[in-house]
Design a protein around this motif. Sequence first.
Motif: not given
Ligand code: MG
Length: 278
Positions: A16, A39, A147
């Motif tokens: 991230t 995510d 991500d």
């Molecule tokens: Mg992450």
Amino acid sequence: MQAIAIINLKGGVGKTTTTVGLAQYLAEQGKKVLVIDLDPQTNATVMLVGEEKWDELNKAGHTLNTLFRDAVNSTHTFNLNETLQKGVSGIKSVTTLDLLPSSIDLIETQEQLAKAVYTNTSTLNLYDVLYNGIQSILGAYDYVLFDCPPDLGLITRNGLHVAGSYIIPTIPNILSTWGIPQVVKHVKRYEPNIKALGVVATMVWGAGKQSNAVTKILAELEDETDAPLFNTRTKRIDVFAAAAEYEEKNTVEDKWGGAYNFFKELSAEIQTKLENAK
Ligand SMILES: [Mg+2]
Ligand SMILES: Nc1ncnc2c1ncn2[C@@H]1O[C@H](COP(=O)(O)OP(=O)(O)OP(=O)(O)O)[C@@H](O)[C@H]1O
């Protein structure tokens, strides 16, 4: 348009951080950038819009969870325009960074999606859900960064299906680097045309003997992995953790301080690799 997925089976290795810092750096350089948060931990979303805004978006159903739920339920409630968050990051010099936010509810949706893989009798391809939902806007961006959660599940697979290349951040210790050759093999099997840009060592620590150990681990990793190692790497430094908080700043350098050069160098190395791959 360059679509790059940031992946690893291992959690907490800097996926991230790499996605968000790189996106902010590229946008400040004048590129049009889209971050797609896949995510359910929603870390990239919270870093880019703050917790309050995320809560509001989540309650309104303006997250990617709605897109995936539609696939499970055969509904059409996902509104791309309202879900796409324009000009995010809170950094004044960053004006061309957009976000497709994530939701904690993706955990349950991914389970239902996985069940649907076995029970689905329609022609719906469950690895195409993301592409079908967002392809109309992809052409507007220079870079699209995904991500991903620390797994290679259905949601990550949807990201890999849109991406043209991928990066694997890792902490250079034995447990973190252990699964990487397998990750590369699996991705090649799922998406034969995707390019492995390489492995980025994050949170490098130690001097003297310890730094020799890091060098050894990375050399072994390169021998065993069908993906190159980035020259760019970064030390373990506290400023990374501090920058995770959503705060208004003037520039990307103000935001990341001593970590700024990592994103600058990484961006240059990625661009060289992409040029060479043409
Ligand atoms: Mg992450
Ligand atoms: N170079 C670094 N030095 C010190 N701390 C770092 C560094 N890079 C990232 N961190 C911190 O380490 C933690 C994990 O980083 P990050 O959230 O980017 O990892 P991740 O791979 O996305 O994790 P997850 O798998 O849970 O999504 C965060 O608190 C982050 O701020």
